[in-house]
Design an enzyme around this catalytic site. Structure first.
Site, PDB file in Angstrom:
ATOM      1  N   LYS A  52       0.842  -1.209   0.000  1.00 50.35           N
ATOM      2  CA  LYS A  52       0.000   0.000   0.000  1.00 50.35           C
ATOM      3  C   LYS A  52       0.875   1.257   0.000  1.00 50.35           C
ATOM      4  CE  LYS A  52      -3.695  -2.575   2.256  1.00 50.35           C
ATOM      5  NZ  LYS A  52      -4.327  -2.973   3.512  1.00 50.35           N
ATOM      6  N   GLN A  96      -4.329  -1.618   9.932  1.00 47.31           N
ATOM      7  CA  GLN A  96      -4.194  -2.943   9.322  1.00 47.31           C
ATOM      8  C   GLN A  96      -4.679  -4.031  10.280  1.00 47.31           C
ATOM      9  OE1 GLN A  96      -3.087  -3.523   6.057  1.00 47.31           O
ATOM     10  NE2 GLN A  96      -3.736  -5.625   6.453  1.00 47.31           N
ATOM     11  N   ASP A 119     -10.801   2.699   4.456  1.00 47.34           N
ATOM     12  CA  ASP A 119     -11.068   1.256   4.355  1.00 47.34           C
ATOM     13  C   ASP A 119     -12.575   0.987   4.296  1.00 47.34           C
ATOM     14  OD1 ASP A 119      -8.950  -0.470   4.042  1.00 47.34           O
ATOM     15  OD2 ASP A 119      -8.454  -0.572   6.174  1.00 47.34           O
TER      16      ASP A 119
END
Ligand code: NDP
Length: 290
Positions: A52, A96, A119
């Site tokens: 990412k 994460q 997200d």
């Protein structure tokens, strides 16, 4: 099976994002800035976050990696989330997953400001998705929708079968494919570990999305000829021919399906790269709104 190339599509989207960033910067805007919090040393999580951050560099975003100890307390992690919420330089950020056992992951995800939740995991964004309202969509199902669109795959009136009902893949995928939109307008069946007669259901799928996390679970006898098979699974299995002794594989027995008519996303190189492209797209949108 014809391959749906997620890697090439992701790179094409990243080129489009890069051009958009250059246009905005030329107009005096600042570069979009994505931050990622990673807790502990889980190698898979480190690899995902690394991809990412690298993608941010490729498209001209600023990025910040916040690395925290495996032993961090929940309150300390919530403080880090709050700091990113309040930092005007950060347009969007991710935490994460998975998080260590001492931390209530849901509490952490709910602490992320919805306007920075790129997200799309905050209940506000999940609620907006279920109501068909604007908001950040989870990157993996959004990436699958983008693949279907760019490969001009007809979805209207088709039977889509989703294997898995997680909050990050199966459930939002079900919502997106059943919306009155294009791609969308599918009749969707969502399956899970208690589903009975699964083979019968999958054999009636025009579009089959496998997101369960079991290597090669979907075998050729479960797939209707001509189906579009989207393999979300990322599983590490032993492979003596590899230096590492392992390789990545999906939830679908892709080799067994190679002679069957239809489309398939490979693992790796299918849904995974699209997830990154859509995270960047969400961050670009967050920057435009801030
Ligand atoms: P979860 O473990 O959260 O969910 C798995 C789902 O599969 C559950 O709903 C479970 O049912 C269902 N399931 C498990 N076994 C069966 C079975 N035998 N028959 C039918 N359904 C079953 O996983 P995620 O959704 O987070 O991830 C799924 C896979 O996708 C993983 O391999 C993950 O690594 C991968 N992934 C890939 C991404 C990418 O970018 N390519 C992004 C995110 C995930 P139940 O609810 O009843 O337990």
């Amino acid at each position: 099976m014809q391959i749906i190339d997620g890697k090439a599509t992701s790179l094409a989207i990243q080129d489009e994002i890069k051009e958009e960033v250059q246009r905005r910067v030329a107009d005096g805007a600042k570069k979009p800035h994505l931050a990622a919090i990673i807790v502990g040393d889980n190698p898979a999580s480190r690899a995902y976050v690394g991809h990412k951050i690298k993608a941010c560099e490729r498209v001209g975003f600023d990025s910040t990696l916040v690395e925290l100890s495996e032993n961090i307390l929940e309150e300390q992690l919530l403080d880090e989330v709050q700091a990113l919420n309040e930092d005007p330089a950060i347009d969007g950020f991710i935490v994460q997953l998975p998080l260590p056992d001492q931390i209530d992951a849901q509490r952490v995800l709910e602490a992320v400001l919805p306007s920075k939740d790129v997200d799309g995991f905050h209940p506000i964004n999940a609620g907006n998705l279920s109501l068909g309202l604007p908001g950040f969509q989870p990157a993996t199902p959004a990436g699958i929708i983008e693949l279907l669109k760019r490969y001009s795959i007809e979805t209207s009136g088709k039977h889509a079968v989703i294997l898995g009902r997680s909050a990050i893949v199966g459930t939002p995928m079900t919502l997106l494919l059943s919306r009155n939109a294009n791609p969308g307008n599918c009749t969707v069946t969502m399956c899970h570990s208690r589903t009975q007669n699964l083979d019968e259901i999958t054999r009636s799928a025009d579009i089959l999305v496998a997101a369960i996390g079991r290597p090669h679970f979907v075998t050729p006898d479960m797939v209707k000829p001509g189906a579009v098979v989207i393999d979300v699974g990322i599983n590490r299995i032993p492979d003596a021919t590899k230096k590492s002794g392992t390789r990545l594989t999906g939830d679908v027995d892709a080799e067994g399906l190679s002679d069957v008519d239809g489309h398939i996303t490979p693992v790796p190189g299918g849904v995974g790269p699209m997830t990154i492209a859509m995270l960047l797209k969400n961050t670009l949108d967050a920057a435009a709104q801030s």
